[in-house]
Design an enzyme around this catalytic site. Structure first.
Site, PDB file in Angstrom:
ATOM      1  N   GLY A   1      -5.225   3.632  -3.599  1.00 35.21           N
ATOM      2  CA  GLY A   1      -6.591   3.988  -4.043  1.00 35.21           C
ATOM      3  C   GLY A   1      -6.366   5.696  -4.232  1.00 35.21           C
ATOM      4  O   GLY A   1      -7.168   6.265  -4.848  1.00 35.21           O
ATOM      5  N   ASP A   2      -5.097   6.232  -4.521  1.00 36.13           N
ATOM      6  CA  ASP A   2      -4.914   7.471  -4.752  1.00 36.13           C
ATOM      7  C   ASP A   2      -5.002   7.915  -6.081  1.00 36.13           C
ATOM      8  O   ASP A   2      -4.856   6.795  -7.158  1.00 36.13           O
ATOM      9  CB  ASP A   2      -3.605   7.955  -4.060  1.00 36.13           C
ATOM     10  CG  ASP A   2      -3.567   7.899  -2.649  1.00 36.13           C
ATOM     11  OD1 ASP A   2      -4.653   8.018  -2.108  1.00 36.13           O
ATOM     12  OD2 ASP A   2      -2.346   8.303  -2.173  1.00 36.13           O
TER      13      ASP A   2
ATOM     14  N   ASP B   1       0.881  -1.049   0.043  1.00 34.70           N
ATOM     15  CA  ASP B   1      -0.091   0.112  -0.150  1.00 34.70           C
ATOM     16  C   ASP B   1       0.886   1.173  -0.039  1.00 34.70           C
ATOM     17  O   ASP B   1       2.025   1.154   0.210  1.00 34.70           O
ATOM     18  CB  ASP B   1      -0.960   0.010   1.306  1.00 34.70           C
ATOM     19  CG  ASP B   1      -1.813   1.217   1.262  1.00 34.70           C
ATOM     20  OD1 ASP B   1      -2.253   1.643   0.354  1.00 34.70           O
ATOM     21  OD2 ASP B   1      -1.872   1.774   2.562  1.00 34.70           O
TER      22      ASP B   1
ATOM     23  N   LYS C   1      -7.401  -4.827  -5.209  1.00 37.78           N
ATOM     24  CA  LYS C   1      -5.841  -5.142  -4.739  1.00 37.78           C
ATOM     25  C   LYS C   1      -5.934  -6.625  -4.445  1.00 37.78           C
ATOM     26  O   LYS C   1      -4.964  -7.472  -4.709  1.00 37.78           O
ATOM     27  CB  LYS C   1      -5.666  -4.382  -3.270  1.00 37.78           C
ATOM     28  CG  LYS C   1      -5.605  -2.826  -3.296  1.00 37.78           C
ATOM     29  CD  LYS C   1      -5.549  -2.359  -2.071  1.00 37.78           C
ATOM     30  CE  LYS C   1      -5.230  -0.812  -2.189  1.00 37.78           C
ATOM     31  NZ  LYS C   1      -5.009  -0.222  -0.946  1.00 37.78           N
TER      32      LYS C   1
END
Length: 918
Positions: free
Chosen positions: A412-413, A138, A528
């Site tokens: 998720g950015d 992550d 993911k």
């Protein structure tokens, strides 16, 4: 006994050594079959079947032949069952359980800031840490500190920075607004107040008035009288940043949210509804009623989820600012609102109430209601928050790549924000060619065309693909980095409409295999997990590791072979659902390159050694049947049979499996490429397994026939002693115990007083036990068939000479093999061992492994060195060329003296990420 064998086989069925156990089970069955057949061939002669001293009874003669044969087969199975290392199960479990404590005791992996150390939730995966091929990480809170700092906000195209700037200096103690652009007009002033109110109201922050929170003291320099607490550090950073711009969130009391505006007036808003944030919608909303009775819906979220739902506002200006901040690596959020009439709110309330009371598909119905309510927004502005990179995150990723491990970032950015972070942490390098597989690309071309174009690009130089063994970086090929977003991944994972099984997954995997790094942005938690599963189930079946710090990473952590949680600021969900937990991402380097390397080498040696010593143990028993008429007579005494794997040979290998270090921990950290020596299950392959097995067979033949010919020599019995079968078996067993123990001593590189105590102590224990069991020390233990046997054997001088000779002959082939292999075909690990043994005084901490390849390496000799890249250290060096001599000047603080190198060749030095030609 047979049940124990099959239960042990079942336990290891899903382990890497399951095939070896099946092979040994086949050997066991083959031995039993051979002996059963040969027994009846031997007894085909009447005088052998019924000798005069052992006549059969009438019922025995009438017994069914097949029943007798089956009974004999089972008897041989029991006789030879020791070839299956049942005790290995216990030893392996003890080694894993006790070995896990070395990880938790590592002081270098203790974080003083948080007071946390590494945690081991399971010890069954220790050796897998040394076999990792893919790391999925992550970004936020894992690669970054998750310590958010409000940087700026953009309202109606005007940029606000929460500092007062005077003559180019930031006055941190002042509270004010610096508007980079011109001030807004009248309507802009209203939008500005709405923006600040939206950030003060649209969150889940709680307020604590105490001076300490979870043991952390409140900042003495802060002027706040309260502390903000939230599960998301972004929300705290936004509320604190808006406070510095004049709006302060005070509290939530009796369902009323209180804020303090710039005029120091308290405004109250009734909280009507909260549309919670989720990773699919990527936004959250609140519905509030002001003191004047107006009803507002404030929404904040990712730009990809806000812009499509906006009908009014300065979209182009705000989008431009968002993209600019994202490229700089800042985390961006967009803020929008709409004003609801009483009727619109009433309808929305009914829809929400019905969805909340639904007994089936509640989450789905809530999502549908949220989608109906959150539309037709007026865009207010955007925010930018900085999340700094963790300490040594770049060094860790670089070391993992040198170790041959592929690192993927799943976040998720926004793509630009994530890409900037990837460049900062050296996942992408300046010479890396970035390939994009995004929704924007797919809109311009079809998915099929994009995939095939990317495939042609990365496979163009596939024939010339060569990678530096020691650096782990490409030397003769272009490095590629792939960026893919969640929408594109959904299209790839979706089967074709024609129903054909050959979808785009294999093509996508082929592209990823030829990329040095992959960035997956705009990923939902389930996506993911899909990525991890896709790689895990590919045809190579690589060992995968997932690391994250939040609840949204749990699905990814659970899907990977090894899951690691970061003990961070987003709770303990990841740490509790993982196999291991570490305080910071930088600790992953030592966990894999040192602990994982040691774990795998130790367990591999333990498993192979157990097979080896059991072959040495039971093969003489098989040979003995040819000399006892296949009568199932045991070669060893029952006490020796029982204690061989329990006492005589168990503790030395257990301690070896806990403490062995074939190279030092500092060397493994300094040279990550050594991780490749054990990759792909290198120490448990067929070649190593066959070598250990044949070595055991050779030693067993030497034990048995060496003792046999020694007994056949009349010199041994010249003193008038009568040597029987128990003396013969004791002689073979004595040579066996000493040989397998000394074999382990020869394989030991890391000696401590505990090793000496266990190895030599086990040999002393065998001698003392044999004397005790033979009734020498305590005569009342004069066990009938073993009474005085051991002492009688030792009373013969030739027996002593024979024992020493047989041990030497047994160990000689393995010693010769190791010497020849080290001289002719040394591995990187063996080169390090040789260099550490012979050149310890010349090797500094910063000596690169490439220098050790040359046997003539000298720390003070650098003549005719080829141009090369070296990132071994980040110290700065100055080269000066004067009259044909190259002088290298290093700071004396590092313990170096100034050297010069005579060479006409050019030198290239890389330090601190820079490259200078001289």
């Amino acid at each position: 006994m047979l049940m124990e064998i099959f239960s042990c086989l079942f336990f290891f069925f899903f382990r890497s050594m399951n095939v070896f156990l099946i092979v040994y089970l086949c050997i066991l069955i083959s031995k039993a079959l051979i002996n059963t057949v040969l027994k009846y061939v031997w007894q085909s002669e009447p005088f052998r079947d019924e000798p005069w001293y052992n006549q059969k009874t009438e019922p025995e003669r009438k017994r069914n032949l097949f029943l007798r044969a089956f009974t004999d087969f089972l008897a041989f199975m029991v006789l030879f069952n020791y070839i299956i290392p049942v005790s290995m199960y216990v030893t392996v479990e003890m080694q894993k359980f006790l070995g896990s404590y070395f990880l938790t005791w590592d002081e270098e992996m203790f974080d003083e800031d948080t007071g946390e150390g590494p945690l081991v939730n399971t010890s069954d995966l220790n050796e897998e840490l040394g076999q990792i091929e893919y790391v999925f990480t992550d970004k936020t809170g894992t690669l970054t500190e998750n310590n958010m700092e409000f940087v700026e906000c953009c309202i109606e195209g005007h940029v606000y920075v929460p500092h007062v700037i005077c003559n180019g200096q930031i006055l941190h103690d002042c509270t004010g607004i610096d508007m980079i652009d011109s001030s807004p007009g009248g309507s802009g002033k209203e939008r500005e107040d709405l923006f600040f109110r939206a950030l003060c109201l649209c969150h889940t922050v709680q307020v604590k008035d105490d001076d300490s929170v979870d043991g952390l003291k409140k900042n003495q320099l802060s002027r706040r009288s309260c502390i903000y607490i939230s599960s998301s550090p972004d929300e705290v950073a936004l509320v604190e940043g808006i406070q510095r711009l004049g709006y302060t969130y005070l509290r939530l009391k009796d369902n009323f949210m209180e804020i303090l505006n710039r005029e120091n007036n308290i405004e109250k808003f009734e909280l009507l509804e909260v549309l919670s944030f989720d990773s699919v919608r990527r936004r959250m909303s609140v519905i509030v009623r002001s003191s004047t009775g107006d009803i507002f819906l404030f929404c904040k979220g990712a730009d990809s989820s806000i812009f499509p739902r906006v009908k009014e506002g300065k979209i182009d200006q705000i989008r431009s600012r968002v993209e600019r901040n994202a490229v700089e690596g800042l985390r961006t959020l967009c803020v929008a609102y709409k004003k609801l009439t009483a009727e619109e709110y009433s309808n929305a309330q009914k829809l929400l109430q019905n969805a909340k009371l639904a007994l089936q598909d509640r989450e789905k119905k809530l999502a549908e209601v949220y989608e109906k309510i959150e539309r037709d927004f007026i865009l207010l502005g955007a925010t930018a928050v900085e999340d700094r990179l963790q300490e040594k995150a770049a060094d860790t990723i670089e070391a993992l790549q040198k170790a041959g491990i592929k690192v993927w970032v799943l976040t998720g950015d926004k793509m630009e924000t994530a890409a900037a972070t990837c460049y900062a942490c050296k996942l992408f390098r300046r010479n890396t060619q970035i390939l994009e597989l995004t929704t924007k690309k797919i809109e311009e071309q079809s998915l099929h065309d994009v995939l095939f174009d990317l495939s042609k690009t990365v496979l163009r130089h596939n024939g010339s693909l060569t990678r530096d063994t020691f650096s782990g970086l490409s030397t003769d090929m272009q490095d590629y980095g792939l960026i893919i977003d969640g929408a594109a991944l959904s299209l790839i994972m979706k089967p074709r409409q024609d129903g054909s099984s050959g979808n785009y997954r294999e093509l996508f995997l082929e592209i990823c295999r030829n990329c040095s790094a992959v960035l997956c942005c705009r990923m939902a938690p389930l996506q993911k997990a899909q990525i991890v599963k896709l790689i895990k189930l590919s045809k190579e079946h690589p060992i995968t590791l997932a690391i994250g710090d939040g609840a949204n990473d749990v699905s990814m952590i659970l899907e990977a072979h090894v899951g690691i949680g970061i003990i961070g600021k987003e709770g303990r969900q990841a740490a509790r659902n993982s196999d291991y937990a570490i305080p910071k991402f930088k600790h992953l380097k030592k966990m894999l390159l040192v602990h994982g390397h040691f774990y795998y080498v130790r367990i591999s040696e333990l498993v192979q050694y157990f097979f080896y010593k059991n072959v040495c143990f039971i093969f003489p028993q098989f040979l003995y049947q040819f000399f006892c008429g296949f009568s199932q007579q045991t070669l060893y005494d029952t006490a020796y049979l029982t204690l061989y794997n329990i006492s005589f040979t168990s503790l030395p290998i257990l301690l070896y499996g806990l403490m062995e270090q074939h190279v030092s921990a500092d060397t493994l950290k300094r040279e990550p490429s050594l991780y490749r020596d054990v990759a792909k299950n290198a120490l448990l392959r067929w070649r190593a397994f066959i070598y250990w097995t044949f070595l055991g067979v050779f030693d067993a033949v030497v034990f048995f026939f060496g003792a046999y010919f020694l007994f056949d020599n009349t010199i041994v019995t010249s003193n008038g002693q009568m040597f029987g079968n128990w003396t013969f078996g004791t002689l073979v067993f004595t040579v066996l115990v000493f040989t397998v123990t000394l074999k382990l001593a020869l394989d030991t590189h890391y000696w401590t007083w505990i090793n000496h105590f266990m190895i030599w102590g086990s040999l002393v224990f065998y001698i003392v036990f044999s004397l005790l069991w033979g009734g020498i020390i305590w005569p009342f233990l004069n066990y009938q068939r073993m009474y005085y046997v051991f002492m009688q054997m030792l009373s013969s001088g030739p027996a002593w000479l024979g024992i020493i000779l047989l041990i030497t002959v047994s160990l000689l082939p393995d010693v010769l093999k190791k010497v020849l292999c080290r001289q002719l075909w040394p591995t990187a690990t063996e080169r390090i061992q040789n260099a550490s043994r012979h050149c310890r005084e010349h090797i500094s901490e910063f000596t690169p492994l490439a220098c050790l390849k040359s046997p003539r390496y000298r720390s003070s000799d650098c003549s005719n060195s080829p141009a090369r890249r070296s990132n071994s250290h980040s110290k700065k060096m100055m080269f000066t060329h004067w009259r044909g001599i190259d002088y290298s000047v290093l700071p004396s603080v590092f313990g170096y003296s100034n050297k010069h190198c005579r060479s006409s060749a050019g030198y290239r030095y890389s330090g601190s990420g820079l490259e200078t030609s001289v």
